[in-house]
Design a protein around this motif. Structure first.
Motif, PDB file in Angstrom:
ATOM      1  N   SER A   1     -18.510 -12.586  19.704  1.00 14.99           N
ATOM      2  CA  SER A   1     -17.957 -11.403  19.065  1.00 14.99           C
ATOM      3  C   SER A   1     -16.895 -10.793  19.960  1.00 14.99           C
ATOM      4  O   SER A   1     -17.016 -10.798  21.186  1.00 14.99           O
ATOM      5  CB  SER A   1     -19.053 -10.375  18.809  1.00 14.99           C
ATOM      6  N   PHE A   2     -15.862 -10.255  19.297  1.00 16.34           N
ATOM      7  CA  PHE A   2     -14.761  -9.657  20.034  1.00 16.34           C
ATOM      8  C   PHE A   2     -14.364  -8.358  19.353  1.00 16.34           C
ATOM      9  O   PHE A   2     -14.319  -8.281  18.119  1.00 16.34           O
ATOM     10  CB  PHE A   2     -13.536 -10.590  20.061  1.00 16.34           C
ATOM     11  N   ASN A   3     -14.095  -7.336  20.185  1.00 21.29           N
ATOM     12  CA  ASN A   3     -13.533  -6.087  19.688  1.00 21.29           C
ATOM     13  C   ASN A   3     -12.118  -5.986  20.229  1.00 21.29           C
ATOM     14  O   ASN A   3     -11.909  -5.936  21.440  1.00 21.29           O
ATOM     15  CB  ASN A   3     -14.334  -4.880  20.167  1.00 21.29           C
ATOM     16  N   LEU A   4     -11.153  -5.955  19.345  1.00 21.17           N
ATOM     17  CA  LEU A   4      -9.768  -5.923  19.767  1.00 21.17           C
ATOM     18  C   LEU A   4      -9.155  -4.609  19.339  1.00 21.17           C
ATOM     19  O   LEU A   4      -9.231  -4.238  18.153  1.00 21.17           O
ATOM     20  CB  LEU A   4      -8.988  -7.085  19.144  1.00 21.17           C
ATOM     21  N   PRO A   5      -8.590  -3.853  20.267  1.00 25.31           N
ATOM     22  CA  PRO A   5      -7.963  -2.582  19.883  1.00 25.31           C
ATOM     23  C   PRO A   5      -6.693  -2.828  19.075  1.00 25.31           C
ATOM     24  O   PRO A   5      -5.980  -3.814  19.302  1.00 25.31           O
ATOM     25  CB  PRO A   5      -7.656  -1.925  21.228  1.00 25.31           C
ATOM     26  N   LEU A   6      -6.479  -1.940  18.167  1.00 27.38           N
ATOM     27  CA  LEU A   6      -5.282  -2.078  17.307  1.00 27.38           C
ATOM     28  C   LEU A   6      -4.829  -0.678  16.952  1.00 27.38           C
ATOM     29  O   LEU A   6      -5.642   0.167  16.574  1.00 27.38           O
ATOM     30  CB  LEU A   6      -5.636  -2.854  16.039  1.00 27.38           C
ATOM     31  N   ARG A   7      -3.564  -0.446  17.096  1.00 26.49           N
ATOM     32  CA  ARG A   7      -3.094   0.894  16.769  1.00 26.49           C
ATOM     33  C   ARG A   7      -3.183   1.120  15.262  1.00 26.49           C
ATOM     34  O   ARG A   7      -3.117   0.177  14.474  1.00 26.49           O
ATOM     35  CB  ARG A   7      -1.662   1.104  17.261  1.00 26.49           C
ATOM     36  N   SER A   8      -3.334   2.367  14.904  1.00 25.42           N
ATOM     37  CA  SER A   8      -3.445   2.694  13.485  1.00 25.42           C
ATOM     38  C   SER A   8      -2.054   2.722  12.862  1.00 25.42           C
ATOM     39  O   SER A   8      -1.042   2.696  13.556  1.00 25.42           O
ATOM     40  CB  SER A   8      -4.126   4.056  13.306  1.00 25.42           C
ATOM     41  N   GLY A   9      -2.034   2.765  11.540  1.00 29.51           N
ATOM     42  CA  GLY A   9      -0.751   2.790  10.821  1.00 29.51           C
ATOM     43  C   GLY A   9      -0.282   1.428  10.389  1.00 29.51           C
ATOM     44  O   GLY A   9       0.739   1.305   9.711  1.00 29.51           O
ATOM     45  N   LEU A  10      -1.006   0.370  10.747  1.00 25.06           N
ATOM     46  CA  LEU A  10      -0.651  -0.978  10.283  1.00 25.06           C
ATOM     47  C   LEU A  10      -1.469  -1.244   9.016  1.00 25.06           C
ATOM     48  O   LEU A  10      -2.693  -1.383   9.066  1.00 25.06           O
ATOM     49  CB  LEU A  10      -0.970  -2.015  11.359  1.00 25.06           C
ATOM     50  N   SER A  11      -0.807  -1.289   7.888  1.00 22.74           N
ATOM     51  CA  SER A  11      -1.548  -1.317   6.620  1.00 22.74           C
ATOM     52  C   SER A  11      -2.441  -2.545   6.524  1.00 22.74           C
ATOM     53  O   SER A  11      -3.607  -2.450   6.171  1.00 22.74           O
ATOM     54  CB  SER A  11      -0.570  -1.284   5.441  1.00 22.74           C
ATOM     55  N   SER A  12      -1.917  -3.715   6.808  1.00 26.01           N
ATOM     56  CA  SER A  12      -2.752  -4.913   6.803  1.00 26.01           C
ATOM     57  C   SER A  12      -2.250  -5.836   7.907  1.00 26.01           C
ATOM     58  O   SER A  12      -1.048  -5.893   8.179  1.00 26.01           O
ATOM     59  CB  SER A  12      -2.688  -5.620   5.450  1.00 26.01           C
ATOM     60  N   VAL A  13      -3.186  -6.546   8.509  1.00 28.95           N
ATOM     61  CA  VAL A  13      -2.816  -7.455   9.598  1.00 28.95           C
ATOM     62  C   VAL A  13      -3.381  -8.831   9.309  1.00 28.95           C
ATOM     63  O   VAL A  13      -4.375  -8.977   8.595  1.00 28.95           O
ATOM     64  CB  VAL A  13      -3.339  -6.946  10.960  1.00 28.95           C
ATOM     65  N   ARG A  14      -2.670  -9.820   9.847  1.00 25.29           N
ATOM     66  CA  ARG A  14      -3.090 -11.216   9.694  1.00 25.29           C
ATOM     67  C   ARG A  14      -3.538 -11.719  11.057  1.00 25.29           C
ATOM     68  O   ARG A  14      -2.787 -11.624  12.032  1.00 25.29           O
ATOM     69  CB  ARG A  14      -1.903 -12.029   9.180  1.00 25.29           C
ATOM     70  N   VAL A  15      -4.763 -12.193  11.150  1.00 30.49           N
ATOM     71  CA  VAL A  15      -5.325 -12.677  12.410  1.00 30.49           C
ATOM     72  C   VAL A  15      -5.410 -14.192  12.328  1.00 30.49           C
ATOM     73  O   VAL A  15      -6.002 -14.730  11.388  1.00 30.49           O
ATOM     74  CB  VAL A  15      -6.723 -12.070  12.663  1.00 30.49           C
ATOM     75  N   VAL A  16      -4.797 -14.856  13.310  1.00 33.38           N
ATOM     76  CA  VAL A  16      -4.666 -16.313  13.222  1.00 33.38           C
ATOM     77  C   VAL A  16      -5.191 -16.935  14.507  1.00 33.38           C
ATOM     78  O   VAL A  16      -4.872 -16.469  15.612  1.00 33.38           O
ATOM     79  CB  VAL A  16      -3.189 -16.707  13.018  1.00 33.38           C
ATOM     80  N   LEU A  17      -5.978 -18.000  14.325  1.00 36.26           N
ATOM     81  CA  LEU A  17      -6.429 -18.800  15.461  1.00 36.26           C
ATOM     82  C   LEU A  17      -5.573 -20.052  15.550  1.00 36.26           C
ATOM     83  O   LEU A  17      -5.021 -20.513  14.550  1.00 36.26           O
ATOM     84  CB  LEU A  17      -7.888 -19.217  15.277  1.00 36.26           C
ATOM     85  N   SER A  18      -5.474 -20.604  16.727  1.00 32.74           N
ATOM     86  CA  SER A  18      -4.694 -21.843  16.863  1.00 32.74           C
ATOM     87  C   SER A  18      -5.368 -22.964  16.087  1.00 32.74           C
ATOM     88  O   SER A  18      -6.560 -22.922  15.777  1.00 32.74           O
ATOM     89  CB  SER A  18      -4.549 -22.202  18.338  1.00 32.74           C
ATOM     90  N   ASP A  19      -4.571 -23.992  15.764  1.00 30.74           N
ATOM     91  CA  ASP A  19      -5.015 -25.045  14.848  1.00 30.74           C
ATOM     92  C   ASP A  19      -6.203 -25.819  15.395  1.00 30.74           C
ATOM     93  O   ASP A  19      -6.342 -26.029  16.602  1.00 30.74           O
ATOM     94  CB  ASP A  19      -3.863 -26.016  14.585  1.00 30.74           C
ATOM     95  N   ASP A  20      -7.015 -26.274  14.467  1.00 29.51           N
ATOM     96  CA  ASP A  20      -8.120 -27.177  14.759  1.00 29.51           C
ATOM     97  C   ASP A  20      -8.433 -27.935  13.478  1.00 29.51           C
ATOM     98  O   ASP A  20      -7.668 -27.821  12.501  1.00 29.51           O
ATOM     99  CB  ASP A  20      -9.322 -26.404  15.314  1.00 29.51           C
ATOM    100  N   PRO A  21      -9.499 -28.728  13.405  1.00 30.42           N
ATOM    101  CA  PRO A  21      -9.692 -29.577  12.206  1.00 30.42           C
ATOM    102  C   PRO A  21      -9.663 -28.818  10.884  1.00 30.42           C
ATOM    103  O   PRO A  21      -9.052 -29.280   9.932  1.00 30.42           O
ATOM    104  CB  PRO A  21     -11.059 -30.209  12.454  1.00 30.42           C
ATOM    105  N   LEU A  22     -10.309 -27.694  10.839  1.00 30.37           N
ATOM    106  CA  LEU A  22     -10.370 -26.977   9.546  1.00 30.37           C
ATOM    107  C   LEU A  22      -9.466 -25.750   9.611  1.00 30.37           C
ATOM    108  O   LEU A  22      -9.731 -24.800  10.365  1.00 30.37           O
ATOM    109  CB  LEU A  22     -11.820 -26.553   9.244  1.00 30.37           C
ATOM    110  N   LEU A  23      -8.388 -25.757   8.851  1.00 34.89           N
ATOM    111  CA  LEU A  23      -7.418 -24.663   8.881  1.00 34.89           C
ATOM    112  C   LEU A  23      -7.889 -23.463   8.060  1.00 34.89           C
ATOM    113  O   LEU A  23      -7.433 -22.357   8.265  1.00 34.89           O
ATOM    114  CB  LEU A  23      -6.071 -25.148   8.338  1.00 34.89           C
ATOM    115  N   ARG A  24      -8.783 -23.751   7.142  1.00 33.38           N
ATOM    116  CA  ARG A  24      -9.159 -22.716   6.170  1.00 33.38           C
ATOM    117  C   ARG A  24      -9.791 -21.509   6.845  1.00 33.38           C
ATOM    118  O   ARG A  24      -9.653 -20.387   6.399  1.00 33.38           O
ATOM    119  CB  ARG A  24     -10.152 -23.324   5.177  1.00 33.38           C
TER     120      ARG A  24
END
Lengths: 598, 282
Positions: A269-292
């Motif tokens: 588990s990870f808690n990542l700080p993020l400033r407010s005011g960003l309506s929606s964010v996309r979180v991406v992990l680097s590629d591996d066998p299953l992209l989904r």
């Protein structure tokens, strides 16, 4: 010549029937008379039957026999060419997202499944028939039923497995129904069926055990007072070794956060700080066998602040209420209250729209029944299913100053004997909640149930505020959006390429659609709310148990499929039809001519 | 029909004693030997009247003038040769059996011979579409009796009958008709009318025959019937009503009606006709 319906040959019995009719038909000797009109009132029906005599070979007899013969052959499905006999294979394709996981060679179980189906088609030959069934919560037929084998390739190219984890049972049931007695059943999945063979079906597991990392849970919160937010992520490492992944967070096209993550086997588990005011964010992990499972979209929650107004008189009860409210986040004091705490005697005062009255003490006279006040130490009977009573036990509570309330005018939530202690003043909480208690004398405000009760009350009210119940969902979860008013235009939601109309109501409920992404709830052209819909499926992300294996065998009793293209496909049908029609018409002409001559 | 179909010797032998009976006072005709109803030039005195300009002076009764000084002329009865129309039915119904054919031809020949013996102006009518043929030689009628018509001449509404003619009609009358209107039509403006019905014995009284398909010889349909005793009774009743109707209609118009059965001898037939007043014995 072959017959597709041999029972139709029974129609040939019409020929001897016609001959018999002609043979036994009444044939009197002919006699010429001068005054036939003198005989015409005689009885025409003889008392005896016809006489057997030599069969007269007349044109009528021949034409009738010919018509009956031709019609009997049509009924029997006479064909010059044999009916097409072909094998039918029903293929159940596992549509779960793990079928798209690729190995180091770039091959996926989906590719191997397609190859297997094409091999099967090649064995069937050009006359083979195939049905492709896609598994899922609601399995569907993507080709067929019993389509030509040549059509399978294009259907397979369009097949992109991406569904969350699901059972193949429903798909198997549908495939069996389509296969019937003529079809062979082939199941293609990336997991084997173990030792449980499916009767009459070949189960081909085309999976491969792979190390995979993927999101398994995600949430986003904001702290309006501090102007910051937080992303809570659960990331699963489904391998036996630690893996390192690069995580990036995008707002639109801007990268707002990047981290290198060391992931031990299992879930982290990870808690990542993020400033407010960003309506929606996309979180991406680097590629591996299953992209989904490597990308999620998280919508920014909008805080639902509950405004309260405390009109209770000074005393220990008012203080206890203020203390409990202060410990609950998202609560504020305002004149435009969502909840108004007040003495029960003032219940009949006008309540602003949207404000819930919550009253303590002696109720108005119209709710009274005869009798004095009572104190109770239990047993208390709460309505446990009501959200206000969730987690409330009232153990050790001395309930003081309860008045007798008139039955039929309230809906009790907590009772002691036949006395209601907490009650709704109508069918809904917004009609008012009555605490039939004297807060100055009771020990409820010092019990653990007091903050729970107040928190339940605030959360109940918070859920009734306009907006979605949650801001981020998994695919397949129910999304519930409350408008808080009647919509002014048509409601719909849009999620990627998916757009669906919603019923016009102040509360909308629908299932978070696949493949997910940012979902917008719209009123006409105006976006009301945005929520995130994500593929968070630990079962599909875990590729360690995938394997390649084949078990079972086709049903050896499965009959071949007879292909019938209808009567127009065979010239004999039209010839017979023409002969029958001509014979009937000629017979009619002959009959008419004979009658005219007579 | 061959030329030898009629035994003319037998016909002449039978007809020698008969001639066509004429009414007592024929209504009119060409100058002949029969007393007419009008004034003519015979020797039989009828009446006197005053002389008028233009009268034949040979008929002036001078003796009466001498007695009364009034010119008076003698009137004598006229003498006429009566007109006779012989109407023969030549429809196919007369061909139903050979017996009927023969009887029909013999009857027609007998009537022609009788008419010739009467020395009258006789014509033979078979169909309205055929010009009536004047009777000169009875043997000429053979070619008129071909009997191939679809309907009888009697059924036709516009026969070329002459006014004040003596009419003799030969038919089997076996067609649907109203006897009163039929006979009235034939008797209209006739000096006299004689109806001779010629039928076969089995047409008058059929025997029990079982199941038969009866085909109308004139093409008016066919009928499957089982002829039993009851059916014969019904038939006979209807035939009797038909004959009775003709007989009554004939009486109403002052006509004669004779029913002849084919198969009887020619002599018997002639006597029956004489008894009915159609022929008279010479």
């Amino acid at each position: 010549m072959i017959f597709t319906m041999p029972w139709g040959l029974l129609g040939l019995l019409a020929v001897p029937a016609i001959v018999a009719i002609h043979l036994f038909r009444r044939r009197f000797p002919t006699r010429s008379v001068a005054g036939l009109f003198l005989w015409q009132v005689m009885r025409r029906t003889p008392e005896t039957g016809g006489r057997i005599s030599k069969l007269p070979i007349t044109a009528s007899l021949l034409l009738e026999c010919l018509a009956a013969f031709a019609l009997a052959l049509i009924l029997a499905g006479a064909r010059l060419r044999p009916a097409t006999v072909s094998q039918h294979v029903v293929v159940l394709l596992d549509n779960s997202a793990s079928m798209a996981a690729t190995n180091s060679l770039g091959q996926s179980p989906r590719d191997r499944a397609v190859r297997r189906v094409l091999n099967e088609i090649a064995q069937l030959g050009s006359s083979g028939r195939i049905t492709l069934v896609e598994s899922g919560e609601r399995p569907s037929v993507i080709l067929g039923p019993a389509a030509f084998a040549a059509e399978a390739r294009s259907a397979l190219e369009k097949w992109k497995p991406d569904a969350p984890h699901h059972s193949l049972a429903l798909g198997l049931q549908l495939a069996r129904e389509i296969a019937g007695r003529q079809g062979r059943l082939l199941v293609l999945s990336d997991t084997s069926n173990g030792d449980n063979e499916v009767e009459g079906a070949v189960w081909v597991a085309v999976g491969e055990a792979l190390a995979n990392v993927g999101f398994t849970a995600a949430q986003r919160t904001i702290s309006p007072e501090q102007g910051t937010g937080t992303i809570f992520l659960s990331i699963g490492n489904f391998s036996t070794a630690s893996l390192r992944r690069h995580l990036r967070v995008f707002s639109g096209t801007d990268e707002v956060l990047a981290r290198e993550l060391d992931l031990p086997p299992g879930t982290s588990s990870f808690n990542l700080p993020l400033r407010s005011g960003l309506s929606s964010v996309r979180v991406v992990l680097s590629d591996d066998p299953l992209l989904r499972d490597n990308e999620i979209v998280l919508a920014e929650p909008r805080p639902k602040v509950v405004a309260v107004k405390n009109r209770l008189p000074q005393g220990r009860g008012r203080d206890a209420l203020m203390k409990a409210l202060s410990s609950i986040s998202g609560v504020t004091t305002s004149e435009h209250e969502d909840i108004r705490f007040e003495p029960a005697g003032e219940l009949n005062a006008l309540v602003p729209a949207g404000g819930w009255p919550v009253a303590f003490g002696r109720a108005p006279a119209d709710l009274f029944a005869a009798g004095d006040t009572h104190d109770f130490v239990g047993p208390f009977v709460p309505e446990k299913l009501h959200p206000l009573m969730r987690g409330v036990t009232l153990a050790g509570v001395v309930w003081t100053g309860a008045y007798s309330l008139a039955p039929g005018k309230i809906h009790p939530l907590v009772s002691a004997g036949d006395q209601a202690l907490i009650a709704l003043l109508g069918s809904r909480p917004e009609d008012g909640i009555l605490f039939n208690i004297d807060l100055e004398r009771t020990n409820l405000i010092r019990s653990p149930d007091w903050p729970i009760l107040v928190s339940n009350l605030i959360e109940l009210r918070r859920q009734n505020l306009p907006g979605p119940e949650f801001w981020n969902y998994r695919i397949g979860e129910w999304v519930r959006v409350r408008l808080g008013r009647q919509p002014k235009g048509p409601l719909q939601f849009r999620c990627g390429a998916i757009e669906r109309e919603l019923p016009v109501s102040n509360v909308s409920e629908f299932i978070a659609p696949a493949p997910g992404g940012l979902l917008q709830v719209m009123e006409g052209n105006q976006v009301l709310f945005e929520v995130g819909v994500n593929f968070l499926d630990e079962e599909e992300s875990n590729l360690q148990h995938k394997e390649a294996r084949e078990s079972g065998k086709f049903d050896s009793h499965a009959a071949d499929l007879r292909g019938e293209n209808g009567p127009a496909s065979d010239p004999l049908f039209w010839i017979l039809l023409g002969v029958a029609t001509a014979a009937v018409l000629l017979n009619w002409c002959v009959g008419a001519t004979v009658t005219r001559h007579a | 029909m061959s030329d030898s179909a009629i035994d003319w010797a037998a016909i002449h032998s039978a007809a020698i004693s008969f001639r066509l009976a004429m009414p007592r006072s024929p209504a009119g005709g060409r100058l002949g030997e029969r007393i007419g109803t009008g004034t003519g030039s015979s020797l039989e005195f009828q009446d006197y009247r005053e002389y008028t300009a233009g009268d034949d002076l040979r008929h002036v009764d001078w003796a009466a003038y001498a007695r009364s000084e009034i010119l008076t002329v003698r009137l004598y009865r006229e003498e006429v040769a009566p007109r006779v129309d012989l109407v023969f039915d030549v429809s196919r119904s007369m061909l139903v059996t050979e017996q009927k054919v023969r009887a029909h031809r013999e009857l027609c020949a007998l009537l022609c011979c009788a008419a010739q013996a009467t020395q009258i102006d006789a014509r033979i009518i078979t169909l309205s579409s055929i010009e009536p043929r004047r009777l000169r030689d009875p043997e000429e009628i053979e070619r008129l009796l071909s009997c191939d018509g679809a309907i009888s001449a009697v059924q036709e509404t516009h026969l070329p009958l002459r006014r004040h003619s003596v009419r003799v009609v030969v038919s089997d009358f076996l067609f649907p008709h109203d006897p009163d209107s039929l006979v009235s039509r034939l008797a209209r403006e006739a000096a006299s009318l004689s109806l001779i019905q010629l039928t076969l014995p089995e047409e008058m009284n059929p025997s029990v025959l079982g199941g038969w398909r009866l085909v109308d010889i004139e093409g008016h349909g066919e009928l499957d019937v089982v002829i039993d005793q009851r059916a014969i009774q019904d038939y006979c009743a209807r035939f009797g009503r038909l004959r009775l109707g003709l007989s009554r209609a004939a009486r109403r118009t002052g006509s004669k009606f004779v029913h002849l059965i084919a198969g009887e001898s020619l002599r018997q037939g002639a006597l029956a006709l004489a008894a009915a007043g159609v022929l008279e014995v010479i």
